[in-house]
Write an enzyme that holds these catalytic residues in place. Sequence first.
Site, PDB file in Angstrom:
ATOM      1  N   ASP A   8      -0.519  22.772  14.258  1.00 53.87           N
ATOM      2  CA  ASP A   8      -1.304  24.095  14.829  1.00 53.87           C
ATOM      3  C   ASP A   8      -0.405  24.690  15.921  1.00 53.87           C
ATOM      4  O   ASP A   8       0.681  24.327  16.068  1.00 53.87           O
ATOM      5  CB  ASP A   8      -2.686  23.485  15.577  1.00 53.87           C
ATOM      6  CG  ASP A   8      -3.608  24.855  16.314  1.00 53.87           C
ATOM      7  OD1 ASP A   8      -3.507  25.949  15.551  1.00 53.87           O
ATOM      8  OD2 ASP A   8      -3.708  24.606  17.369  1.00 53.87           O
ATOM      9  N   SER A   9      -0.825  25.977  16.254  1.00 55.88           N
ATOM     10  CA  SER A   9      -0.036  26.405  17.261  1.00 55.88           C
ATOM     11  C   SER A   9      -0.013  25.915  18.849  1.00 55.88           C
ATOM     12  O   SER A   9       0.674  25.985  19.427  1.00 55.88           O
ATOM     13  CB  SER A   9      -0.423  28.040  17.579  1.00 55.88           C
ATOM     14  OG  SER A   9      -1.760  27.877  18.024  1.00 55.88           O
ATOM     15  N   TYR A  40      -0.366  32.062  18.394  1.00 59.06           N
ATOM     16  CA  TYR A  40      -0.108  32.894  17.381  1.00 59.06           C
ATOM     17  C   TYR A  40      -0.807  34.175  17.114  1.00 59.06           C
ATOM     18  O   TYR A  40      -0.583  34.933  16.313  1.00 59.06           O
ATOM     19  CB  TYR A  40      -0.268  32.028  15.916  1.00 59.06           C
ATOM     20  CG  TYR A  40       0.879  30.771  15.685  1.00 59.06           C
ATOM     21  CD1 TYR A  40       1.895  30.720  16.777  1.00 59.06           C
ATOM     22  CD2 TYR A  40       0.635  30.072  14.744  1.00 59.06           C
ATOM     23  CE1 TYR A  40       2.800  29.702  16.464  1.00 59.06           C
ATOM     24  CE2 TYR A  40       1.638  29.027  14.349  1.00 59.06           C
ATOM     25  CZ  TYR A  40       2.737  28.793  15.510  1.00 59.06           C
ATOM     26  OH  TYR A  40       3.439  27.874  15.054  1.00 59.06           O
ATOM     27  N   GLY A  41      -2.259  34.089  17.661  1.00 57.90           N
ATOM     28  CA  GLY A  41      -3.092  35.147  17.435  1.00 57.90           C
ATOM     29  C   GLY A  41      -2.443  36.580  17.363  1.00 57.90           C
ATOM     30  O   GLY A  41      -2.792  37.381  16.790  1.00 57.90           O
ATOM     31  N   CYS A  71      -4.759  25.732  11.524  1.00 58.17           N
ATOM     32  CA  CYS A  71      -4.856  27.020  12.427  1.00 58.17           C
ATOM     33  C   CYS A  71      -5.318  27.976  11.363  1.00 58.17           C
ATOM     34  O   CYS A  71      -4.781  28.080  10.262  1.00 58.17           O
ATOM     35  CB  CYS A  71      -3.300  27.087  12.651  1.00 58.17           C
ATOM     36  SG  CYS A  71      -3.055  28.687  13.329  1.00 58.17           S
ATOM     37  N   ASN A  72      -6.312  28.653  11.916  1.00 55.19           N
ATOM     38  CA  ASN A  72      -6.674  30.081  11.038  1.00 55.19           C
ATOM     39  C   ASN A  72      -5.963  31.018  10.858  1.00 55.19           C
ATOM     40  O   ASN A  72      -5.625  31.756   9.599  1.00 55.19           O
ATOM     41  CB  ASN A  72      -7.969  30.283  11.625  1.00 55.19           C
ATOM     42  CG  ASN A  72      -9.182  29.473  11.454  1.00 55.19           C
ATOM     43  OD1 ASN A  72     -10.080  29.451  10.430  1.00 55.19           O
ATOM     44  ND2 ASN A  72      -9.239  28.405  12.362  1.00 55.19           N
ATOM     45  N   THR A  73      -5.190  31.291  11.959  1.00 49.12           N
ATOM     46  CA  THR A  73      -4.107  32.339  11.849  1.00 49.12           C
ATOM     47  C   THR A  73      -3.024  32.149  10.835  1.00 49.12           C
ATOM     48  O   THR A  73      -2.761  32.870  10.174  1.00 49.12           O
ATOM     49  CB  THR A  73      -3.644  32.545  13.202  1.00 49.12           C
ATOM     50  OG1 THR A  73      -4.542  32.401  14.137  1.00 49.12           O
ATOM     51  CG2 THR A  73      -2.940  33.862  13.408  1.00 49.12           C
ATOM     52  N   GLU A 150      -5.997  26.119  26.023  1.00 53.30           N
ATOM     53  CA  GLU A 150      -4.572  25.660  26.000  1.00 53.30           C
ATOM     54  C   GLU A 150      -4.256  25.254  27.696  1.00 53.30           C
ATOM     55  O   GLU A 150      -3.631  24.382  27.976  1.00 53.30           O
ATOM     56  CB  GLU A 150      -3.686  26.844  25.885  1.00 53.30           C
ATOM     57  CG  GLU A 150      -3.236  26.840  24.246  1.00 53.30           C
ATOM     58  CD  GLU A 150      -2.663  25.596  23.628  1.00 53.30           C
ATOM     59  OE1 GLU A 150      -1.833  24.978  24.090  1.00 53.30           O
ATOM     60  OE2 GLU A 150      -3.265  25.445  22.261  1.00 53.30           O
ATOM     61  N   CYS A 182     -11.341  29.720  14.816  1.00 53.52           N
ATOM     62  CA  CYS A 182     -10.062  29.349  15.101  1.00 53.52           C
ATOM     63  C   CYS A 182     -10.232  27.861  15.478  1.00 53.52           C
ATOM     64  O   CYS A 182     -11.470  27.549  16.268  1.00 53.52           O
ATOM     65  CB  CYS A 182      -9.870  30.330  16.357  1.00 53.52           C
ATOM     66  SG  CYS A 182      -8.605  29.613  17.728  1.00 53.52           S
ATOM     67  N   HIS A 184      -9.159  26.304  17.934  1.00 53.77           N
ATOM     68  CA  HIS A 184      -9.245  26.039  19.381  1.00 53.77           C
ATOM     69  C   HIS A 184     -10.776  26.407  19.929  1.00 53.77           C
ATOM     70  O   HIS A 184     -11.279  25.662  20.709  1.00 53.77           O
ATOM     71  CB  HIS A 184      -8.529  27.104  20.166  1.00 53.77           C
ATOM     72  CG  HIS A 184      -7.196  26.936  20.255  1.00 53.77           C
ATOM     73  ND1 HIS A 184      -6.268  26.958  19.137  1.00 53.77           N
ATOM     74  CD2 HIS A 184      -6.210  26.578  21.195  1.00 53.77           C
ATOM     75  CE1 HIS A 184      -5.114  26.862  19.561  1.00 53.77           C
ATOM     76  NE2 HIS A 184      -5.139  26.341  20.824  1.00 53.77           N
TER      77      HIS A 184
HETATM   78  N1  DGL Z   1      -5.940  27.596  16.524  1.00 58.19           N
HETATM   79  C1  DGL Z   1      -5.429  28.645  15.911  1.00 58.19           C
HETATM   80  C2  DGL Z   1      -6.428  29.345  14.981  1.00 58.19           C
HETATM   81  O1  DGL Z   1      -7.150  28.389  14.448  1.00 58.19           O
HETATM   82  C3  DGL Z   1      -4.348  29.469  16.596  1.00 58.19           C
HETATM   83  C4  DGL Z   1      -4.858  30.130  17.965  1.00 58.19           C
HETATM   84  C5  DGL Z   1      -3.633  31.105  18.480  1.00 58.19           C
HETATM   85  O2  DGL Z   1      -2.526  30.244  18.534  1.00 58.19           O
HETATM   86  O3  DGL Z   1      -3.843  32.128  18.760  1.00 58.19           O
HETATM   87  O4  DGL Z   1      -6.402  30.450  14.638  1.00 58.19           O
END
Ligand code: DGL
Length: 264
Positions: A8-9, A40-41, A71-73, A150, A182, A184
Amino acid sequence: MRPIAVLDSGVGGLTVVKQLLAELPGVPLVYVGDTARTPYGPRPAEEVRAFTEQIVKHLCTLDPTRIVIACNTATAVALDAIAQWCPVPVHGVIVPGARAAVRATRSGRIGVIGTEGTMRSRAYDVAIRACDARITVQTLACPAFVPLVEEGAYASDQARGIVEEVLVPMIAARVDTLILGCTHYPFLAPAIQQVMGSDVQLISSATEVAHEVRSHVGHVPEGTGVLDVSCTGEVAPFEAIVRRWLDVDVVVRHCVLPEGVRMD
Ligand code: DGL
């Protein structure tokens, strides 16, 4: 025994790890959080794709049985490309969450919250409509949520206030099912549930992908598998969240990605 590798990010993929530990307790896990480059978003799709490919290549050197892009992104922009060349099966988090939401909704009105990148990709709209074209999908980007998690402030009053403010349009959309799109966001699930109301069913893409991975793993050995956690950024704050969230005594390592990997 060969591990399952998860990336993940940042700390978000730990929500997947928590479910994997519950479902596959004897299987070794390797986790990399790219905290040096989180979030990453807001980043362009090509950049997220490049970062994700770098980490997957690094994980492949550890000889995993399968890789979970938790990570969804990253799933939205990189899963299909990576699945073409990766020597082991790769799981993303979007389709499992979308399927679970379609099963859960009674009203046919599903909400999705996630990063700007995930919302821009429209990957959830596509995945939900592929299951049932009659469903109404309401999406909302919540860029304030990842930094809160975070920073380890996910259970604070400040977090509760931000969640309340950000979700106003989602409450107005009168959805009966809300996808935490996401990884997170399960950290914020108690606040999100309170704000949305107990009638709204929350779907965690993290929980759903863990079920999917479980269904592919045959024999699960007895005992506790080794948990190897590393991050590309500062170790101490990351380790504090890992210990608190997973309730384990793990020592987090600093992960040095292969030469040539951009760290800006
Ligand atoms: N946890 C990540 C997701 O599911 C990334 C969140 C991020 O880094 O912006 O998208």
